[in-house]
Design a protein around this motif. Structure first.
Motif, PDB file in Angstrom:
ATOM      1  N   ALA A   6       0.826  -1.206   0.000  1.00 14.84           N
ATOM      2  CA  ALA A   6       0.000   0.000   0.000  1.00 14.84           C
ATOM      3  C   ALA A   6       0.861   1.257   0.000  1.00 14.84           C
ATOM      4  CB  ALA A   6      -0.939   0.014   1.204  1.00 14.84           C
ATOM      5  N   VAL A   7       1.948   1.215   0.770  1.00 19.57           N
ATOM      6  CA  VAL A   7       2.866   2.360   0.790  1.00 19.57           C
ATOM      7  C   VAL A   7       3.514   2.526  -0.569  1.00 19.57           C
ATOM      8  CG1 VAL A   7       4.914   3.328   1.871  1.00 19.57           C
ATOM      9  CG2 VAL A   7       3.285   2.032   3.232  1.00 19.57           C
ATOM     10  N   ALA A   8       3.944   1.422  -1.171  1.00 24.75           N
ATOM     11  CA  ALA A   8       4.596   1.501  -2.475  1.00 24.75           C
ATOM     12  C   ALA A   8       3.643   2.029  -3.532  1.00 24.75           C
ATOM     13  CB  ALA A   8       5.115   0.108  -2.874  1.00 24.75           C
ATOM     14  N   MET A   9       2.390   1.545  -3.508  1.00 24.19           N
ATOM     15  CA  MET A   9       1.398   1.993  -4.481  1.00 24.19           C
ATOM     16  C   MET A   9       1.153   3.487  -4.353  1.00 24.19           C
ATOM     17  SD  MET A   9      -2.540   0.749  -5.007  1.00 24.19           S
ATOM     18  CE  MET A   9      -3.102   1.608  -3.549  1.00 24.19           C
ATOM     19  N   THR A  10       1.100   3.966  -3.117  1.00 33.13           N
ATOM     20  CA  THR A  10       0.869   5.382  -2.885  1.00 33.13           C
ATOM     21  C   THR A  10       2.028   6.223  -3.400  1.00 33.13           C
ATOM     22  OG1 THR A  10      -0.410   4.873  -0.932  1.00 33.13           O
ATOM     23  CG2 THR A  10       0.445   7.103  -1.102  1.00 33.13           C
ATOM     24  N   SER A  21      -7.660   6.097  -4.535  1.00 33.19           N
ATOM     25  CA  SER A  21      -8.878   6.244  -3.745  1.00 33.19           C
ATOM     26  C   SER A  21      -8.790   5.438  -2.454  1.00 33.19           C
ATOM     27  CB  SER A  21     -10.077   5.765  -4.563  1.00 33.19           C
ATOM     28  OG  SER A  21      -9.987   4.366  -4.787  1.00 33.19           O
ATOM     29  N   LEU A  22      -9.666   5.788  -1.521  1.00 31.25           N
ATOM     30  CA  LEU A  22      -9.719   5.056  -0.255  1.00 31.25           C
ATOM     31  C   LEU A  22     -10.014   3.579  -0.501  1.00 31.25           C
ATOM     32  CD1 LEU A  22      -9.824   4.869   2.837  1.00 31.25           C
ATOM     33  CD2 LEU A  22     -12.219   5.601   2.721  1.00 31.25           C
ATOM     34  N   GLY A  23     -10.918   3.301  -1.445  1.00 33.83           N
ATOM     35  CA  GLY A  23     -11.256   1.916  -1.731  1.00 33.83           C
ATOM     36  C   GLY A  23     -10.076   1.129  -2.265  1.00 33.83           C
ATOM     37  N   ALA A  24      -9.302   1.736  -3.170  1.00 30.88           N
ATOM     38  CA  ALA A  24      -8.160   1.044  -3.762  1.00 30.88           C
ATOM     39  C   ALA A  24      -7.092   0.757  -2.721  1.00 30.88           C
ATOM     40  CB  ALA A  24      -7.579   1.880  -4.901  1.00 30.88           C
ATOM     41  N   VAL A  25      -6.794   1.763  -1.880  1.00 28.39           N
ATOM     42  CA  VAL A  25      -5.774   1.570  -0.856  1.00 28.39           C
ATOM     43  C   VAL A  25      -6.245   0.569   0.193  1.00 28.39           C
ATOM     44  CG1 VAL A  25      -4.367   2.715   0.897  1.00 28.39           C
ATOM     45  CG2 VAL A  25      -4.903   3.895  -1.229  1.00 28.39           C
ATOM     46  N   THR A  26      -7.522   0.639   0.551  1.00 32.20           N
ATOM     47  CA  THR A  26      -8.065  -0.298   1.531  1.00 32.20           C
ATOM     48  C   THR A  26      -7.973  -1.725   1.021  1.00 32.20           C
ATOM     49  OG1 THR A  26      -9.592   1.353   2.427  1.00 32.20           O
ATOM     50  CG2 THR A  26     -10.109  -0.959   2.842  1.00 32.20           C
ATOM     51  N   LEU A  27      -8.304  -1.941  -0.253  1.00 29.12           N
ATOM     52  CA  LEU A  27      -8.209  -3.275  -0.844  1.00 29.12           C
ATOM     53  C   LEU A  27      -6.773  -3.788  -0.787  1.00 29.12           C
ATOM     54  CD1 LEU A  27      -9.591  -5.599  -2.324  1.00 29.12           C
ATOM     55  CD2 LEU A  27      -9.162  -4.402  -4.478  1.00 29.12           C
ATOM     56  N   SER A  28      -5.820  -2.905  -1.071  1.00 26.92           N
ATOM     57  CA  SER A  28      -4.416  -3.302  -0.998  1.00 26.92           C
ATOM     58  C   SER A  28      -4.019  -3.650   0.429  1.00 26.92           C
ATOM     59  CB  SER A  28      -3.518  -2.170  -1.514  1.00 26.92           C
ATOM     60  OG  SER A  28      -3.741  -1.945  -2.885  1.00 26.92           O
ATOM     61  N   LEU A 106       6.649   1.133   9.333  1.00 29.44           N
ATOM     62  CA  LEU A 106       5.531   1.091   8.397  1.00 29.44           C
ATOM     63  C   LEU A 106       4.550   2.229   8.643  1.00 29.44           C
ATOM     64  CD1 LEU A 106       3.849  -0.271   6.175  1.00 29.44           C
ATOM     65  CD2 LEU A 106       2.834  -1.724   7.951  1.00 29.44           C
ATOM     66  N   LEU A 107       4.204   2.467   9.910  1.00 30.12           N
ATOM     67  CA  LEU A 107       3.232   3.514  10.219  1.00 30.12           C
ATOM     68  C   LEU A 107       3.792   4.893   9.865  1.00 30.12           C
ATOM     69  CD1 LEU A 107       1.673   2.351  13.606  1.00 30.12           C
ATOM     70  CD2 LEU A 107       1.148   1.674  11.275  1.00 30.12           C
ATOM     71  N   LYS A 108       5.065   5.084  10.104  1.00 29.00           N
ATOM     72  CA  LYS A 108       5.697   6.360   9.786  1.00 29.00           C
ATOM     73  C   LYS A 108       5.634   6.627   8.286  1.00 29.00           C
ATOM     74  CE  LYS A 108      10.092   8.816  10.388  1.00 29.00           C
ATOM     75  NZ  LYS A 108      11.482   8.692  10.931  1.00 29.00           N
ATOM     76  N   ARG A 109       5.880   5.585   7.478  1.00 29.90           N
ATOM     77  CA  ARG A 109       5.825   5.756   6.021  1.00 29.90           C
ATOM     78  C   ARG A 109       4.385   5.981   5.556  1.00 29.90           C
ATOM     79  NH1 ARG A 109       9.790   1.762   6.545  1.00 29.90           N
ATOM     80  NH2 ARG A 109       8.304   0.047   6.162  1.00 29.90           N
ATOM     81  N   LEU A 110       3.443   5.280   6.162  1.00 27.79           N
ATOM     82  CA  LEU A 110       2.046   5.493   5.802  1.00 27.79           C
ATOM     83  C   LEU A 110       1.605   6.917   6.098  1.00 27.79           C
ATOM     84  CD1 LEU A 110       0.312   2.192   6.985  1.00 27.79           C
ATOM     85  CD2 LEU A 110       0.468   3.036   4.643  1.00 27.79           C
ATOM     86  N   ARG A 111       2.045   7.430   7.234  1.00 28.73           N
ATOM     87  CA  ARG A 111       1.654   8.785   7.608  1.00 28.73           C
ATOM     88  C   ARG A 111       2.223   9.811   6.637  1.00 28.73           C
ATOM     89  NH1 ARG A 111       3.039  12.047  13.232  1.00 28.73           N
ATOM     90  NH2 ARG A 111       1.376  13.583  13.048  1.00 28.73           N
ATOM     91  N   GLY A 112       3.370   9.486   6.026  1.00 26.85           N
ATOM     92  CA  GLY A 112       4.009  10.420   5.102  1.00 26.85           C
ATOM     93  C   GLY A 112       3.412  10.416   3.715  1.00 26.85           C
ATOM     94  N   THR A 113       2.402   9.588   3.481  1.00 29.23           N
ATOM     95  CA  THR A 113       1.768   9.545   2.163  1.00 29.23           C
ATOM     96  C   THR A 113       0.487  10.374   2.182  1.00 29.23           C
ATOM     97  OG1 THR A 113       0.409   7.592   2.645  1.00 29.23           O
ATOM     98  CG2 THR A 113       2.669   7.216   1.844  1.00 29.23           C
ATOM     99  N   PRO A 116      -5.626   8.409   2.383  1.00 31.30           N
ATOM    100  CA  PRO A 116      -6.380   8.418   3.644  1.00 31.30           C
ATOM    101  C   PRO A 116      -5.809   7.424   4.644  1.00 31.30           C
ATOM    102  CG  PRO A 116      -7.861   8.322   1.751  1.00 31.30           C
ATOM    103  CD  PRO A 116      -6.487   8.109   1.222  1.00 31.30           C
ATOM    104  N   LYS A 117      -5.560   7.895   5.844  1.00 29.91           N
ATOM    105  CA  LYS A 117      -5.006   7.014   6.878  1.00 29.91           C
ATOM    106  C   LYS A 117      -6.034   5.974   7.303  1.00 29.91           C
ATOM    107  CE  LYS A 117      -1.428   9.643   6.670  1.00 29.91           C
ATOM    108  NZ  LYS A 117      -1.963  10.575   5.669  1.00 29.91           N
ATOM    109  N   ALA A 118      -7.307   6.241   7.013  1.00 23.36           N
ATOM    110  CA  ALA A 118      -8.359   5.287   7.386  1.00 23.36           C
ATOM    111  C   ALA A 118      -8.150   3.934   6.728  1.00 23.36           C
ATOM    112  CB  ALA A 118      -9.729   5.848   7.001  1.00 23.36           C
ATOM    113  N   ALA A 119      -7.449   3.890   5.593  1.00 21.70           N
ATOM    114  CA  ALA A 119      -7.237   2.623   4.891  1.00 21.70           C
ATOM    115  C   ALA A 119      -6.472   1.633   5.755  1.00 21.70           C
ATOM    116  CB  ALA A 119      -6.497   2.867   3.576  1.00 21.70           C
ATOM    117  N   TYR A 120      -5.521   2.149   6.522  1.00 17.28           N
ATOM    118  CA  TYR A 120      -4.748   1.261   7.408  1.00 17.28           C
ATOM    119  C   TYR A 120      -5.658   0.606   8.435  1.00 17.28           C
ATOM    120  CZ  TYR A 120      -1.540  -0.173  11.118  1.00 17.28           C
ATOM    121  OH  TYR A 120      -0.870  -0.894  12.079  1.00 17.28           O
ATOM    122  N   PHE A 121      -6.513   1.402   9.065  1.00 17.33           N
ATOM    123  CA  PHE A 121      -7.398   0.868  10.099  1.00 17.33           C
ATOM    124  C   PHE A 121      -8.485  -0.022   9.500  1.00 17.33           C
ATOM    125  CE2 PHE A 121      -5.735   4.915  11.745  1.00 17.33           C
ATOM    126  CZ  PHE A 121      -5.111   4.439  12.887  1.00 17.33           C
TER     127      PHE A 121
END
Length: 283
Positions: A6-10, A21-28, A106-113, A116-121
């Motif tokens: 998900a981080v790489a895709m972003t 989109s939120l849906g695409a990242v959530t699916l990943s 991982l969380l640090k990299r996600l936050r830097g993208t 939507p952070k909601a995808a992680y949760f």
């Protein structure tokens, strides 16, 4: 797909000037979460097989005993083990795994993208719900085949069963995410979380009938959601006469939903106030 897809895709999308989109990242995230879980054999065994082993062990020890007239201990114990499995796959799993991911960066990299952070949760929620359902189905199948345990008798009991299950997963997931901010690092998380989970199981009527506990310990156990999770599930599976084995000699289903719901709200508030994307070493 690896844990970091998900981080790489972003990152790739950001270079192209687009935001997935939120849906695409959530699916990943969902795909990555399930792949990561099933690649960790220890987690799979502990989450899915350990409750089954406990069921077999306790059934062998106490299988000839009844908790109420015509209610075998195995029926009582099955509902408790399903509740314990829900807590293990949600609260216990997330409270340990998230600090490890925080340490790995991982969380640090996600936050830097910019996604939507909601995808992680959402990825965590779907993983927890999926594993909880798998664990519950396994327990039910073994309970029916090996111990003659009956399924909920009517739509009302099924409604309570699914209501308790979904609300319990929501509450324990939120509490697990909130608790994940307490361990200083990923290495210390299991040592903090596992004893709490075991203590809650002992004081919540999981391994032994709740009424066999000292009265003061029953009052302590009744504060936490696991006791009410197990009691709500027992209502779904056991005949009405089994309520005599409960502390109040009633099922108290309304109170069960209330307590679990209040813990879900408390978990949500704590998540919003305490969740950390960086490890304490990062400041």
């Amino acid at each position: 797909m690896s844990e970091h897809d998900a981080v790489a895709m972003t990152t790739v999308s950001r270079r192209k000037g687009t935001i997935p989109s939120l849906g695409a990242v959530t699916l990943s995230r969902v795909k990555a979460e399930f792949l990561a879980f099933f690649r960790q054999r220890e987690s799979v065994v502990f989450t899915l097989a350990f409750p089954v082993l406990l069921l077999v062990l306790f059934a062998a020890i106490f299988g000839g005993q009844n908790v109420a007239k015509g209610v075998p201990f195995t029926q009582y114990f099955l509902a408790g083990m399903i509740a314990a499995g829900l807590m293990s796959s949600s609260f216990q799993s997330l409270a340990i795994q998230i600090p490890i991911e925080r340490d790995d960066g991982l969380l640090k990299r996600l936050r830097g993208t910019p996604t939507p952070k909601a995808a992680y949760f959402l990825g965590k929620v779907v993983l927890v719900l999926g594993i909880a359902l798998i664990s519950t189905v396994i327990m039910l199948i073994i309970g029916m085949i090996a111990y003659g345990i009956s399924l909920p008798p009517n739509i009302g009991h099924w409604a309570v069963f699914f209501g308790i299950l979904i609300l319990s997963v929501a509450a324990c997931t939120l509490l697990g995410i909130a608790f994940s901010s307490l361990p200083r690092n990923g290495s210390s998380a299991p040592a903090m979380v596992t004893p709490i989970a075991l203590i809650l199981q002992f004081i919540s009527g999981i391994f032994l009938p709740f009424t066999t506990l000292p009265h003061w310990l029953q009052q302590v156990g009744a504060v936490f959601p696991l006791k009410w999770m197990a009691q709500g599930l027992r209502y779904s599976f056991l005949p009405d006469r089994a309520k005599l084995a409960e502390a109040a000699h009633e099922w108290e289903i309304g109170k069960a939903f209330l307590f679990i719901g209040l813990w879900a709200i408390a978990g949500l508030v704590l998540c919003l106030l305490t969740f950390r994307w960086r490890s304490k070493a990062d400041g």
